[in-house]
Design an enzyme around this catalytic site. Structure first.
Site, mmCIF file in Angstrom:
data_model
loop_
_atom_site.group_PDB
_atom_site.id
_atom_site.type_symbol
_atom_site.label_atom_id
_atom_site.label_comp_id
_atom_site.label_asym_id
_atom_site.label_seq_id
_atom_site.Cartn_x
_atom_site.Cartn_y
_atom_site.Cartn_z
ATOM 1 N N HIS A 180 4.065 1.617 2.126
ATOM 2 C CA HIS A 180 5.271 0.949 1.643
ATOM 3 C C HIS A 180 5.916 1.756 0.511
ATOM 4 C CE1 HIS A 180 2.727 -2.713 2.877
ATOM 5 N NE2 HIS A 180 3.552 -2.459 3.860
ATOM 6 N N LYS A 222 -5.486 6.335 10.801
ATOM 7 C CA LYS A 222 -4.466 5.362 10.427
ATOM 8 C C LYS A 222 -4.924 4.664 9.137
ATOM 9 C CE LYS A 222 -1.443 2.107 12.640
ATOM 10 N NZ LYS A 222 -1.373 0.908 11.859
ATOM 11 N N HIS A 227 -1.754 -3.712 17.493
ATOM 12 C CA HIS A 227 -2.732 -4.436 16.666
ATOM 13 C C HIS A 227 -4.066 -4.697 17.355
ATOM 14 C CE1 HIS A 227 1.073 -5.380 14.521
ATOM 15 N NE2 HIS A 227 0.291 -5.117 13.497
ATOM 16 N N HIS A 238 0.854 -1.201 0.000
ATOM 17 C CA HIS A 238 0.000 0.000 0.000
ATOM 18 C C HIS A 238 0.884 1.242 0.000
ATOM 19 C CE1 HIS A 238 0.773 0.683 4.239
ATOM 20 N NE2 HIS A 238 0.314 -0.530 4.551
ATOM 21 N N CYS A 274 3.053 -8.355 15.264
ATOM 22 C CA CYS A 274 4.284 -7.550 15.350
ATOM 23 C C CYS A 274 5.511 -8.443 15.248
ATOM 24 C CB CYS A 274 4.445 -6.865 16.704
ATOM 25 S SG CYS A 274 3.243 -5.645 17.150
ATOM 26 N N LYS A 293 -6.403 -1.403 5.767
ATOM 27 C CA LYS A 293 -7.150 -2.100 4.738
ATOM 28 C C LYS A 293 -8.566 -2.391 5.213
ATOM 29 C CE LYS A 293 -5.711 -4.705 1.064
ATOM 30 N NZ LYS A 293 -5.250 -3.761 0.165
ATOM 31 N N CYS A 351 3.246 -10.860 20.456
ATOM 32 C CA CYS A 351 2.239 -10.506 19.445
ATOM 33 C C CYS A 351 2.669 -11.108 18.106
ATOM 34 C CB CYS A 351 2.087 -8.999 19.293
ATOM 35 S SG CYS A 351 1.040 -8.583 17.865
HETATM 36 N N1 MSP Z 1 9.111 -6.651 7.793
HETATM 37 C C1 MSP Z 1 9.215 -5.591 8.715
HETATM 38 C C2 MSP Z 1 10.466 -4.763 8.461
HETATM 39 C C3 MSP Z 1 11.759 -5.517 8.503
HETATM 40 S S1 MSP Z 1 13.112 -4.498 8.121
HETATM 41 C C4 MSP Z 1 14.438 -5.419 8.449
HETATM 42 C C5 MSP Z 1 7.984 -4.690 8.601
HETATM 43 N N2 MSP Z 1 7.292 -4.789 7.463
HETATM 44 S S2 MSP Z 1 5.968 -3.981 7.138
HETATM 45 O O1 MSP Z 1 5.604 -4.371 5.812
HETATM 46 O O2 MSP Z 1 5.004 -4.196 8.161
HETATM 47 O O3 MSP Z 1 6.305 -2.476 7.201
HETATM 48 C C6 MSP Z 1 7.351 -1.981 6.436
HETATM 49 C C7 MSP Z 1 7.494 -0.485 6.551
HETATM 50 O O4 MSP Z 1 6.330 0.163 6.075
HETATM 51 C C8 MSP Z 1 7.725 0.019 7.967
HETATM 52 O O5 MSP Z 1 8.801 0.938 7.938
HETATM 53 C C9 MSP Z 1 6.474 0.744 8.312
HETATM 54 O O6 MSP Z 1 6.736 1.831 9.141
HETATM 55 C C10 MSP Z 1 6.053 1.233 6.930
HETATM 56 N N3 MSP Z 1 4.655 1.600 6.906
HETATM 57 C C11 MSP Z 1 3.565 0.796 7.011
HETATM 58 N N4 MSP Z 1 2.458 1.587 6.996
HETATM 59 C C12 MSP Z 1 2.816 2.883 6.896
HETATM 60 C C13 MSP Z 1 2.134 4.095 6.746
HETATM 61 N N5 MSP Z 1 0.831 4.183 6.775
HETATM 62 N N6 MSP Z 1 2.886 5.214 6.554
HETATM 63 C C14 MSP Z 1 4.246 5.175 6.453
HETATM 64 N N7 MSP Z 1 4.905 4.049 6.572
HETATM 65 C C15 MSP Z 1 4.234 2.901 6.918
HETATM 66 O O7 MSP Z 1 7.735 -3.946 9.507
#
Ligand code: MSP
Length: 510
Positions: A20, A300, A146, A17, A128, A303, A125
């Protein structure tokens, strides 16, 4: 100079999304800018495929974690070219080369005396993939992030002696350190360390989906240690037959979201020290993109709430550049901020279409109209040049410390200055007066050269549109050395299709 920038690796438990896309775009701007400066750049992104977050999502769908990973990784990969992202490698933690390196490095941590057998008893969790203290678990034993019930766990596993790195981490996060930026997040990490570091589970006994532990094959490594190591392991196998580790490690910048600060600012440097590897230069921590509703209230992104600004949809309608620009312009990098479809449309119109698009369109059109497309080769207005030339240096200064928002603001200043210059000089009036031909020549040449410099500076944010603009100006040198007023004055310009057409125009041609 070597410049190594990374994004977090994304969990493959769901489709990508905008959150990412945000980090990946930011990393791409840095990588492109540093390449423009002639630095030796490596830019890494990828996917995190082990652990409960993926295993449980697969279970819910009735497929194996590998199948889920294989399916969703394609979505993450497909997003990259559509965002104009120029990563040098894409790592999957399911890559066998990654697993081999993880085993090798963690065996070293074990042999260095930083691992011991113990029993973990406490809260966990699975979303997380994080152990929770009594304090975090609260009275109702739910995950504060969560909002799901926490698992009570008791298992024999191997522990990493995190507590042994208390003093090293205090030093790494000290007042004068820029290991974690912005400073507020450095302080947050420091508070965590000051509470006293407790050893953490390095392995999991009750989970099968992960990298097996070489000295105890019934266990797999705790997903965070496997995941963090991607930043190092990728360098060993990104280029077949070549090991890039010495060239690029330690990383210059890990870009991360604020929710994964503890893992990167505390666990990660401790693990590297335990393995005898250098720690990265900096972590840049950004905030969250929130969805702004029609009342201006931020939520926030989720989905399940159905309020996610779909990056694919925006890309279908507008292409990559407007999305890249919008997320980095609307939200101050390092803070939380709201985004919305209405906000996107407003900025697209006011800044991209009206300020930048019109400037480029008007300047090229005037050269075509008044001088048949030939740029007069005359002396440029030096006062305008002095103002324009401030921008590239400021952008470099800000991006040296990954300050993406002030950098974009600095890059935008000359756009505004040039628009004012058009109004001040009023070339259309000069064109009516034959005695003003010299003034018109100078005005047009100065404007074209100013626009060229702006386009070079803005390339990392707007690679497609600024590339097109530079093509229309016949500008070959796209390096930052060319971002100097007078460096490569165009000789002729071509007519330019609108860089940022009105939304109705896009819809009409769709
Ligand atoms: N897999 C772990 C990261 C491992 S790094 C060695 C993880 N993955 S994640 O897919 O859940 O999240 C990845 C990144 O996306 C995180 O930095 C998280 O902060 C970022 N984001 C997820 N949702 C977000 C927003 N709504 N806004 C900005 N960044 C966000 O955590």
């Amino acid at each position: 100079m070597a410049f190594y920038v990374t994004t977090p690796i994304y969990y493959v438990n769901a489709a990508p999304h905008l959150g990412h896309a945000y980090t990946t775009i930011a990393a791409d701007v840095l990588a492109r800018h540093m390449r423009q400066r002639g630095e030796d750049v490596f830019f890494l992104t990828g996917t995190d495929e082990h652990g409960e977050p993926v295993a449980l999502a697969a279970q819910r769908e009735g497929i194996t974690p590998r199948e889920l990973g294989d399916r969703n990784v394609e979505r993450f990969k497909a997003l990259l070219p559509r965002l104009g992202v120029t990563n040098d490698f894409f790592i999957r933690t399911s890559d066998p080369e990654h697993a081999d390196r993880v085993r090798e490095i963690l065996q070293r941590v074990h042999d260095n005396g930083h691992v011991y057998k113990g029993t973990y008893e406490g809260w966990y969790c699975p979303r997380c993939a994080d152990f929770k203290s009594e304090q975090e678990a609260g009275e109702d034993y739910t995950c504060p992030i969560h909002r799901i019930p926490l698992d009570r766990e008791k298992e024999d596993n191997w522990f990493f002696r995190l507590s042994a790195f208390q003093t090293d981490l205090e030093r790494l996060l000290a007042d004068d350190s820029d290991f974690v930026v912005p400073r507020a997040f450095r302080n947050e990490a420091r508070v965590f360390v000051a509470q006293g570091l407790r050893d953490v589970s390095l392995t999991r006994a009750n989970l099968k989906w992960g990298i097996s532990v070489p000295w105890d094959p019934d266990q797999v490594f705790y997903v965070w240690f496997d995941a963090l190591l991607n930043y190092v392991t990728a360098l060993a196998f990104a280029r077949p037959g070549e090991d890039l580790t010495d060239r690029f490690w330690p990383a210059t910048f890990h870009l991360i979201g604020k929710d994964i600060l503890k893992f990167h600012a505390v666990y990660w440097p401790a693990l590297l020290l335990a393995a005898g590897l250098p720690v990265p230069d900096h972590l840049y921590v950004h905030g969250f993109l929130l969805m702004r509703d029609s009342e201006g209230v931020d939520h926030k992104m989720s989905k399940s709430l159905g309020n996610v600004l779909d990056p694919f949809e925006v890309l279908d309608n507008y292409g990559a550049d407007p999305l890249r620009f919008y997320v980095l312009r609307e939200v101050s990098f390092g803070q939380d901020g709201g985004v919305s479809t209405a906000g996107f449309a407003a900025r697209y119109e006011s800044e991209l279409a009206n300020e930048l698009g019109n400037l480029a369109g008007r300047v090229t059109a005037m050269v075509v109209r008044y001088r048949d497309g030939n740029v007069p080769q005359v002396e440029l207005d030096p006062a305008l040049g002095a103002e324009i030339d401030v921008a590239p240096a400021a952008v470099c200064r800000h991006l040296d410390s990954a300050q993406l928002s002030p950098a974009l603001e600095a890059a935008w200043q000359p756009v505004r200055r040039l628009n004012r210059y058009v109004e001040e000089q009023a070339p259309w009036a000069l064109a009516k007066d034959p005695d003003s031909a010299g003034d018109l020549d100078r005005t047009l040449a100065s404007l074209v050269e100013g626009v060229r410099v702006v386009a070079v500076v803005l390339l990392p944010w707007l690679p497609e549109t600024m590339g097109r603009l530079l093509d229309a100006l016949g500008a070959r040198d796209r390096s930052l050395a060319a971002a100097r007023y007078g460096a490569e004055v165009p000789t002729g310009v071509e007519r330019l299709a609108p860089l940022f057409p009105k939304v109705e125009q896009i819809e009409a041609t769709a």
